[in-house]
Design a protein around this motif. Structure first.
Motif, PDB file in Angstrom:
ATOM      1  N   SER A 197      52.621  36.509  39.978  1.00  0.00           N
ATOM      2  CA  SER A 197      52.032  35.928  39.478  1.00  0.00           C
ATOM      3  C   SER A 197      51.476  34.856  40.559  1.00  0.00           C
ATOM      4  N   PHE A 239      48.814  36.578  42.409  1.00  0.00           N
ATOM      5  CA  PHE A 239      46.993  37.217  41.419  1.00  0.00           C
ATOM      6  C   PHE A 239      46.654  35.999  41.106  1.00  0.00           C
ATOM      7  N   GLU A 240      47.252  34.732  41.595  1.00  0.00           N
ATOM      8  CA  GLU A 240      46.419  33.534  41.197  1.00  0.00           C
ATOM      9  C   GLU A 240      45.816  33.064  42.549  1.00  0.00           C
ATOM     10  N   SER A 244      46.993  43.661  40.318  1.00  0.00           N
ATOM     11  CA  SER A 244      46.300  43.237  38.948  1.00  0.00           C
ATOM     12  C   SER A 244      46.785  42.349  38.174  1.00  0.00           C
ATOM     13  N   LEU A 245      45.842  42.544  37.397  1.00  0.00           N
ATOM     14  CA  LEU A 245      46.835  41.317  35.685  1.00  0.00           C
ATOM     15  C   LEU A 245      47.504  42.521  35.241  1.00  0.00           C
ATOM     16  N   ASN A 246      47.262  44.047  35.231  1.00  0.00           N
ATOM     17  CA  ASN A 246      47.794  44.718  33.970  1.00  0.00           C
ATOM     18  C   ASN A 246      49.742  44.110  34.391  1.00  0.00           C
ATOM     19  N   VAL A 272      51.481  41.891  36.341  1.00  0.00           N
ATOM     20  CA  VAL A 272      51.510  41.137  36.209  1.00  0.00           C
ATOM     21  C   VAL A 272      52.037  40.776  34.985  1.00  0.00           C
ATOM     22  N   MET A 273      51.096  41.565  34.232  1.00  0.00           N
ATOM     23  CA  MET A 273      51.824  40.809  32.282  1.00  0.00           C
ATOM     24  C   MET A 273      52.501  42.284  32.540  1.00  0.00           C
TER      25      MET A 273
END
Length: 111
Positions: free
Chosen positions: A63, A66-67, A74-76, A78-79
């Motif tokens: 996270s 990504f920030e 990728s955001l995927n 991280v989620m």
């Protein structure tokens, strides 16, 4: 949400081995006198807690990466990792609740 097949297979194998141990199969958690030792349960619990902690640390690290704009996160990812950490934490919380409940039940038994 899908999990990798190897993770599901590993979890299934662990559940089957625990079921065999509970059914009276040979177990390293039982000593020669037949008394159960805490090392098997304690080590399994510690390993589970360590895995939960590792998953949470990994999720937080991804996270933050990504920030900060890291191009390889990728955001995927991280989620998904955040959800895995959340599910693991919720599982650990439920196990703790069951252990406390079982302890209270045992303490309330009359001898």
């Amino acid at each position: 949400m899908t999990m990798p097949v190897n993770a599901l297979t590993s979890a299934l194998q662990q559940m089957q081995s625990m079921a065999a141990q509970a059914a009276g199969g040979t177990s390293p958690a039982v000593d020669q006198s037949g008394a159960a030792t805490a090392s098997g349960f304690a080590s399994a619990l510690k390993a589970s807690l360590d895995k939960i902690s590792t998953d949470q640390t990994k999720a937080v690290g991804e996270s933050q990466a990504f920030e900060l704009g890291s191009s390889n996160v990728s955001l995927n990812d991280v989620m998904v990792d955040m959800q895995k950490a959340n599910v693991g934490f919720q599982f650990g919380l439920q196990v703790r609740n069951k252990l406390v409940s079982a302890y209270n039940d045992i303490m309330q038994m009359q001898v």
